[in-house]
Design an enzyme around this catalytic site. Structure first.
Site, PDB file in Angstrom:
ATOM      1  CE1 TYR A  78      26.712  13.651 -10.831  1.00 13.59           C
ATOM      2  CE2 TYR A  78      25.467  15.093  -9.378  1.00 13.59           C
ATOM      3  CZ  TYR A  78      25.692  13.850  -9.925  1.00 13.59           C
ATOM      4  OH  TYR A  78      24.906  12.792  -9.564  1.00 13.59           O
ATOM      5  CE1 TYR A  90      22.099  10.553 -11.530  1.00 15.68           C
ATOM      6  CE2 TYR A  90      20.704  10.351  -9.586  1.00 15.68           C
ATOM      7  CZ  TYR A  90      21.952  10.465 -10.155  1.00 15.68           C
ATOM      8  OH  TYR A  90      23.077  10.482  -9.359  1.00 15.68           O
ATOM      9  CG  ASP A 114      15.216   5.295  -8.023  1.00 16.04           C
ATOM     10  OD1 ASP A 114      14.947   5.793  -6.911  1.00 16.04           O
ATOM     11  OD2 ASP A 114      16.285   5.513  -8.632  1.00 16.04           O
ATOM     12  CE  LYS A 156      17.406  12.232  -4.048  1.00 18.10           C
ATOM     13  NZ  LYS A 156      18.516  13.139  -3.961  1.00 18.10           N
TER      14      LYS A 156
END
Ligand code: PMP
Length: 459
Positions: free
Chosen positions: A38, A169, A278, A307
């Site tokens: 980003y 997200y 999620d 992760k």
């Protein structure tokens, strides 16, 4: 009130003050060549990592200063067992001594099978099948595809849209982006390419009280009303509800009422939608439960994990689903789940993930996370006295300081490093998700470092 923070500020944490570990030269070569997440090619200079061991990073700054700092981010929430963990190092080396990669098309291997067995055993009963993906975003792509293929298999080809949450997200690939927050996500940048879905407001905020996540019951009832109305209105086009259970991470480090998650399960069932959770950020104990869905006693139809799965060693994610969903797709005319990445089920990643999961489950992770929760609450409490701070909240091994204004990211990052803490704030949030092996003293240092950095930069 900020006594402890001031004390920490007085102790220099620079490894070798003024020493040049080669950081400036490396950073100069990086700049303008490499994109960072980003960021523009001309964004702020990164820090160079010279070493990583246990919970600590040795970093070099562009000006030649070197720091030894606690990684309060666990490398974006993945490095739960710490750097250079001997068990994980060994698992990786052992697998590298056998084979590092083979295609998964037409082939299988021990690390993939063992990890899939481990994942189906450790997740809630009812998640029986596994698809390995190479990142969290890709696992979300696969979950969305599977939901659409499921509805096709049920003879409902018009059910191709999703219901997602404001503040959510789910990743940066196109389908994942399309179910991220429609305002703060990247919809506006790619208007003609991001598919249009339906969004619910953020569920009401919940606060940890006496071990429970508590929200205003009237707000919860009102939100559930909106959920019911929205699903009833759009059911003919909806394939699934997708959400992050109980904690919205990159969309705002926001904790919400578990009753909303339970309601999503019920309403999805009532209208023939699937529920996709999620758990990429929340899974594997981060919120104090092994999976955050457990806060609401919910078993999803589809779950994404990533992760911490590989202990932060290698990029790996997985999509799990129920036998019913898998059977419906298998019995449909298409039969196959239409996805298959080159590095699917990478043996190195699966081997290190098996070791990471064994390490987690053989440890008293729950007490460890609970201890971090208590220590974080105490360590971050002084931050709530700062004029710039709107809210301080803690859940499991997640500590969040929300400011009244946007964080001056380079200044706060640098100030926290001066106090021995690596953080990566975003928007108006400075937060920590420390590795599970972080000692009480180090958790205190994280709290003191964040508080002192904020006091210094924002007041
Ligand atoms: N879902 C959630 C909840 C996440 O936090 C993230 C990553 N921050 C993703 C999906 C995307 O995962 P990845 O970055 O591995 O693609």
């Amino acid at each position: 009130m900020l006594e402890a923070a001031t004390r920490a500020a007085a102790t220099t944490v620079k490894v070798v003050p003024g020493a040049d570990l080669g950081g400036p030269a490396l950073i100069a070569r990086d700049r303008g060549l490499l994109w960072h997440p980003y960021a523009s090619l001309e964004g702020d200079a990164p820090y160079a990592v010279h070493a990583a061991d246990g919970v600590r990073l040795t970093l070099g700054a562009a000006d030649g200063h070197a720091f030894k700092a606690i990684d309060a981010m666990s490398s974006w929430w993945s490095m739960i067992h710490g750097y250079r963990n001997p068990v994980l190092d060994q698992a990786l080396q052992q697998q590298a001594g056998k084979f590092s990669h083979v295609m998964f098309g037409g082939l299988t291997h021990q690390p993939a099978v063992e990890l899939a067995e481990r994942l189906t055993a450790m997740t809630q009963d009812g998640l029986d099948h596994v698809f390995f993906a190479d990142s969290g975003s890709v696992s979300v792509e696969v979950a969305l595809k599977l939901a659409i293929q499921y509805q096709l298999g049920r003879g409902r080809p018009k059910r191709t849209r999703f219901l997602a949450l404001h503040g959510g997200y789910h990743g940066d690939t196109f389908a994942a982006m399309s179910v991220c927050d429609p305002v703060d996500g990247m919809h506006a940048a790619f208007p003609s390419l991001v598919a249009k879905h339906h969004f619910l407001p953020r569920p009401p905020a919940a606060r940890l009280m006496g071990g429970e996540l508590v929200a205003d019951p009237a707000d919860v009832a009102a939100w559930i009303g909106v959920l019911e109305e929205t699903v009833a209105l759009h059911r003919e086009e909806l394939a699934a509800i997708i959400l992050e259970p109980v904690v919205q991470g990159a969309g705002g480090m926001f904790f919400y009422a578990p009753q909303c998650l339970a309601a999503a399960r019920r309403v999805a069932d009532d209208h023939g939608l699937l529920l996709i959770v999620d758990e990429i950020a929340t899974g594997f104990g981060r919120t104090g439960r092994l999976f955050a869905s457990e806060w609401a006693g919910v078993v999803p139809d589809i779950m994404c994990v990533g992760k911490a799965l590989s202990g932060g060693y290698l990029t790996l994610a997985a999509m799990l689903c129920s036998a019913h969903v898998a059977r419906t797709v298998t019995d449909s005319p298409l039969r196959a789940l239409l996805h298959g990445p080159t590095f699917m089920g990478n043996p190195l990643a699966c081997a290190v993930a098996c070791a990471s999961m064994n390490l987690l489950l053989s440890s008293d992770w729950q007490s460890g996370v609970q201890r971090i929760e208590q220590n974080l609450a105490a360590a971050l409490a002084p931050a709530s006295n700062l004029g710039s701070v709107l809210d301080v909240r803690v859940l499991g091994a997640i500590g969040v300081v929300e400011l009244t204004e946007a964080v001056n990211v380079p200044a706060v990052t640098h100030a926290a490093l001066e106090h021995g803490v690596w953080v990566r704030p975003f928007r108006n949030l400075v937060y920590t998700m420390p590795p599970y092996i972080t000692s009480p003293a180090d958790v205190s240092t994280i709290g003191e470092g964040i508080t002192a950095a904020l006091a210094q930069v924002h007041g």
